[in-house]
Design an enzyme around this catalytic site. Structure first.
Site, PDB file in Angstrom:
ATOM      1  N   ARG A 120      52.326   0.187  23.747  1.00  0.00           N
ATOM      2  CA  ARG A 120      51.642   0.895  24.758  1.00  0.00           C
ATOM      3  C   ARG A 120      51.294   2.409  24.229  1.00  0.00           C
ATOM      4  NH1 ARG A 120      55.319  -1.547  27.831  1.00  0.00           N
ATOM      5  NH2 ARG A 120      54.538  -3.540  28.754  1.00  0.00           N
ATOM      6  N   LYS A 142      37.449   8.234  22.465  1.00  0.00           N
ATOM      7  CA  LYS A 142      36.805   6.750  22.785  1.00  0.00           C
ATOM      8  C   LYS A 142      37.172   5.956  21.430  1.00  0.00           C
ATOM      9  CE  LYS A 142      32.798   7.428  25.530  1.00  0.00           C
ATOM     10  NZ  LYS A 142      31.285   6.882  25.322  1.00  0.00           N
ATOM     11  N   GLU A 184      23.180  13.788  14.963  1.00  0.00           N
ATOM     12  CA  GLU A 184      24.294  13.892  16.240  1.00  0.00           C
ATOM     13  C   GLU A 184      24.392  15.502  16.240  1.00  0.00           C
ATOM     14  OE1 GLU A 184      25.088  11.657  18.222  1.00  0.00           O
ATOM     15  OE2 GLU A 184      25.428   9.626  17.156  1.00  0.00           O
ATOM     16  N   LYS A 226      30.730  19.331  21.523  1.00  0.00           N
ATOM     17  CA  LYS A 226      31.405  18.096  22.001  1.00  0.00           C
ATOM     18  C   LYS A 226      32.847  18.025  22.696  1.00  0.00           C
ATOM     19  CE  LYS A 226      32.180  13.326  21.560  1.00  0.00           C
ATOM     20  NZ  LYS A 226      31.978  11.870  20.868  1.00  0.00           N
ATOM     21  N   GLU A 236      33.710  10.096  31.115  1.00  0.00           N
ATOM     22  CA  GLU A 236      32.460   9.724  31.156  1.00  0.00           C
ATOM     23  C   GLU A 236      31.775   9.385  32.749  1.00  0.00           C
ATOM     24  OE1 GLU A 236      30.567   7.782  27.786  1.00  0.00           O
ATOM     25  OE2 GLU A 236      28.752   7.361  28.972  1.00  0.00           O
ATOM     26  N   ARG A 240      29.492  13.955  30.719  1.00  0.00           N
ATOM     27  CA  ARG A 240      29.663  13.485  29.283  1.00  0.00           C
ATOM     28  C   ARG A 240      28.504  12.510  29.045  1.00  0.00           C
ATOM     29  NH1 ARG A 240      35.296  11.177  26.220  1.00  0.00           N
ATOM     30  NH2 ARG A 240      34.076  10.497  24.310  1.00  0.00           N
ATOM     31  N   ASN A 244      24.542  11.200  25.513  1.00  0.00           N
ATOM     32  CA  ASN A 244      23.723   9.979  25.382  1.00  0.00           C
ATOM     33  C   ASN A 244      22.175  10.317  24.906  1.00  0.00           C
ATOM     34  OD1 ASN A 244      25.860   8.111  25.518  1.00  0.00           O
ATOM     35  ND2 ASN A 244      25.728   8.008  27.712  1.00  0.00           N
ATOM     36  N   HIS A 247      20.070   8.549  22.974  1.00  0.00           N
ATOM     37  CA  HIS A 247      20.909   7.055  22.798  1.00  0.00           C
ATOM     38  C   HIS A 247      20.227   5.890  23.484  1.00  0.00           C
ATOM     39  CE1 HIS A 247      23.458   9.428  20.488  1.00  0.00           C
ATOM     40  NE2 HIS A 247      24.267   8.557  20.204  1.00  0.00           N
ATOM     41  N   HIS A 251      19.995   3.102  20.937  1.00  0.00           N
ATOM     42  CA  HIS A 251      20.745   2.002  20.832  1.00  0.00           C
ATOM     43  C   HIS A 251      19.903   0.678  20.830  1.00  0.00           C
ATOM     44  CE1 HIS A 251      24.526   3.914  22.781  1.00  0.00           C
ATOM     45  NE2 HIS A 251      24.743   3.604  21.553  1.00  0.00           N
ATOM     46  N   HIS A 263      23.103   4.482  12.712  1.00  0.00           N
ATOM     47  CA  HIS A 263      23.199   4.944  14.074  1.00  0.00           C
ATOM     48  C   HIS A 263      22.242   6.359  14.427  1.00  0.00           C
ATOM     49  CE1 HIS A 263      24.605   5.652  17.956  1.00  0.00           C
ATOM     50  NE2 HIS A 263      24.982   6.890  17.592  1.00  0.00           N
TER      51      HIS A 263
HETATM   52  N1  LIG Z   1      34.437   6.599  19.360  1.00  0.00           N
HETATM   53  C1  LIG Z   1      33.290   7.374  19.361  1.00  0.00           C
HETATM   54  O1  LIG Z   1      33.304   8.199  20.278  1.00  0.00           O
HETATM   55  C2  LIG Z   1      32.238   7.089  18.504  1.00  0.00           C
HETATM   56  C3  LIG Z   1      30.970   7.781  18.465  1.00  0.00           C
HETATM   57  C4  LIG Z   1      30.145   7.650  17.711  1.00  0.00           C
HETATM   58  C5  LIG Z   1      30.084   6.520  16.741  1.00  0.00           C
HETATM   59  N2  LIG Z   1      31.140   5.468  16.839  1.00  0.00           N
HETATM   60  C6  LIG Z   1      31.348   4.522  16.113  1.00  0.00           C
HETATM   61  O2  LIG Z   1      31.446   5.044  14.542  1.00  0.00           O
HETATM   62  C7  LIG Z   1      31.067   4.232  13.786  1.00  0.00           C
HETATM   63  C8  LIG Z   1      30.083   4.817  12.464  1.00  0.00           C
HETATM   64  O3  LIG Z   1      30.698   5.619  12.058  1.00  0.00           O
HETATM   65  P1  LIG Z   1      30.453   6.019  10.548  1.00  0.00           P
HETATM   66  O4  LIG Z   1      28.906   6.219  10.322  1.00  0.00           O
HETATM   67  O5  LIG Z   1      31.343   7.017  10.022  1.00  0.00           O
HETATM   68  O6  LIG Z   1      30.466   4.666   9.920  1.00  0.00           O
HETATM   69  P2  LIG Z   1      31.636   4.174   8.817  1.00  0.00           P
HETATM   70  O7  LIG Z   1      33.084   4.483   9.174  1.00  0.00           O
HETATM   71  O8  LIG Z   1      31.116   2.693   8.479  1.00  0.00           O
HETATM   72  O9  LIG Z   1      31.371   5.234   7.295  1.00  0.00           O
HETATM   73  C9  LIG Z   1      30.277   5.003   6.874  1.00  0.00           C
HETATM   74  C10 LIG Z   1      30.211   4.671   5.286  1.00  0.00           C
HETATM   75  O10 LIG Z   1      30.774   5.768   4.744  1.00  0.00           O
HETATM   76  C11 LIG Z   1      31.914   5.589   3.911  1.00  0.00           C
HETATM   77  N3  LIG Z   1      32.502   6.876   3.843  1.00  0.00           N
HETATM   78  C12 LIG Z   1      33.244   7.442   4.919  1.00  0.00           C
HETATM   79  N4  LIG Z   1      33.747   8.684   4.443  1.00  0.00           N
HETATM   80  C13 LIG Z   1      33.270   8.783   3.182  1.00  0.00           C
HETATM   81  C14 LIG Z   1      33.533   9.619   1.943  1.00  0.00           C
HETATM   82  N5  LIG Z   1      34.029  10.955   2.359  1.00  0.00           N
HETATM   83  N6  LIG Z   1      33.050   9.472   1.024  1.00  0.00           N
HETATM   84  C15 LIG Z   1      32.453   8.346   0.614  1.00  0.00           C
HETATM   85  N7  LIG Z   1      32.101   7.235   1.402  1.00  0.00           N
HETATM   86  C16 LIG Z   1      32.701   7.611   2.640  1.00  0.00           C
HETATM   87  C17 LIG Z   1      32.655   4.341   4.482  1.00  0.00           C
HETATM   88  O11 LIG Z   1      33.326   3.761   3.502  1.00  0.00           O
HETATM   89  C18 LIG Z   1      31.637   3.718   4.970  1.00  0.00           C
HETATM   90  O12 LIG Z   1      30.748   2.731   3.867  1.00  0.00           O
HETATM   91  C19 LIG Z   1      30.355   2.891  14.711  1.00  0.00           C
HETATM   92  O13 LIG Z   1      31.150   1.879  14.724  1.00  0.00           O
HETATM   93  C20 LIG Z   1      30.039   3.540  15.867  1.00  0.00           C
HETATM   94  O14 LIG Z   1      30.282   2.538  16.911  1.00  0.00           O
HETATM   95  C21 LIG Z   1      32.211   5.802  17.557  1.00  0.00           C
HETATM   96 ZN   LIG Z   2      25.615   8.586  18.653  1.00  0.00          ZN
END
Ligand SMILES: NC(=O)c1ccc[n+]([C@@H]2O[C@H](COP(=O)([O-])OP(=O)(O)OC[C@H]3O[C@@H](n4cnc5c(N)ncnc54)[C@H](O)[C@@H]3O)[C@@H](O)[C@H]2O)c1
Ligand SMILES: [Zn+2]
Length: 359
Positions: A120, A142, A184, A226, A236, A240, A244, A247, A251, A263
């Protein structure tokens, strides 16, 4: 080392923005982290940063373990969680333990959900290494996994104890991922801070060269925006929603592209769409749209797409969890630095905008 904070009463936490990992041990102690630590990372980030990070945490006096997930969105699922939980059982991870997410948004979302649900809730620490994760996903609590091809459908709000950003990890990030993350940042400036947008416009070349000081300033600014929005509305309900911006269309473009676009690239197209819509509604001015489009193009982000089925895209927008009673919820710009929320059911005008987004 720069520092900012997410103000959420008892759940408040610091965000460190630094040039290296040397302050991590102290940051963990300040956050009163004790017990065992499990670092969850992905198969790419593991090869570059895991070993050094583990030595550092050990040197700070902690017992530390690691678990590696396969890199990529396809890992953000219940199977990965099950594997993580199996490992946590083996390690006998108790309530006093902590989970660190070291990596991009995928790692952060999966590790965060594991931390939220294991016993938990155990301590959770974000060490984001992609630009998107540093300015967006690591802040705000999130956490989620995908299920049956629906993104983020199983998740929670679970705030970390601290976020530790080392901007120099961005030096190894691919060019495309880096540029995508900038979308972003541009979004944050447009929703809240015109001066920050001016700064980005004037310093984009330096930023694209990943200059350390430009990164420190930009990432801190973006995190502050942020953090302020999240602090005003953790779950949200109202405020918040402005995050979006870009988005609603973004999306839908993301799913119609079958995730061939990143993204941030979709958000870039979505932001241009939002400006075009605002322009048609007489809310904003052409000059603002022009400035934003110019900056996005300079970054190398797309501002339009190859041919797509407008009817299908519109349906995707309607089926988004944020649409209500066939009305689409848009965050629209008044000016650079100020956005408003509007529900729009004028299908004709929206489709006109979508049409203008086709190359
Ligand atoms: N929780 C939230 O509020 C929130 C907000 C926006 C996006 N997201 C989520 O985040 C995800 C996308 O995140 P992302 O774009 O970081 O994707 P990701 O985690 O897949 O990273 C992108 C790529 O970069 C590589 N990588 C990361 N750091 C690196 C570094 N320093 N050097 C070399 N390679 C590196 C990773 O291995 C991967 O191949 C999605 O699943 C999305 O839904 C969540
Ligand atoms: Zn986004």
């Amino acid at each position: 080392m720069l520092k900012t904070k997410v103000n959420l009463g008892e759940k408040s936490y610091p965000i460190y923005i630094t040039k290296n990992f040397s302050g991590l041990g102290e940051a963990l102690k300040k956050a009163v982290i004790g017990g065992k630590i499990v670092v969850i990372t992905d198969s790419n980030v593991k090869n570059i940063y895991l070993e050094d990070l583990i030595s550092l945490i050990k040197a700070a006096g902690y017992q530390v373990f690691s678990y590696v997930i396969e890199a990529g969105e396809a890992s953000k699922n219940l199977d990965t969680l099950r594997n993580i939980f199996n490992e946590l059982i083996t390690l006998q991870l108790d309530r006093n333990s902590s989970i660190i997410a070291l990596g991009g948004g995928v790692t952060g979302d999966v590790a965060g959900f594991a931390a939220a649900s294991w016993l938990r809730g155990v301590n959770f620490i974000q060490i984001p290494t992609s630009l998107l994760a540093q300015v967006d996903s690591s802040i705000g609590g999130k956490v989620a996994v995908d299920f049956k091809k629906i993104k983020n459908i199983i998740g929670a709000f679970y705030q970390p104890k601290l976020v530790y950003i080392n901007v120099n990890t961005l030096k190894t990030l691919s060019e495309r991922e880096f540029r995508s993350g900038l979308a972003e940042i541009i979004k944050h400036s447009i929703i809240r801070d015109k001066e920050f947008f001016d700064y980005l416009e004037s310093n984009i070349e330096t930023l694209l060269s990943r200059d350390e000081n430009a990164l420190l300033y930009t990432i801190k600014k973006s995190c502050e925006i942020k953090a302020t929005v999240v602090a005003a509305d953790e779950k949200e309900e109202e405020e918040r929603a402005m995050l979006n911006f870009g988005h609603t269309i973004g999306h839908a473009v993301e799913s119609i592209s079958a995730f061939n676009l990143l993204h941030g690239e979709c958000v870039s197209i979505g932001m241009v769409g939002a400006f075009k819509l605002a322009l048609k509604l007489g809310i904003t001015e052409q000059s603002s749209l022009n400035r934003v489009t110019k900056l996005l193009k300079k970054i190398g982000l797309p501002v339009c797409v190859e041919a797509f089925d407008i009817g299908k895209l519109y349906q995707l927008m309607l089926s988004d969890k944020k649409a209500r009673n066939n009305k689409l919820n848009f965050i629209l710009p008044r000016n650079i630095g100020e956005v408003i929320q509007l529900e729009i059911d004028n299908e004709v005008i929206i489709k006109e905008v979508l049409n203008e987004l086709i190359r």
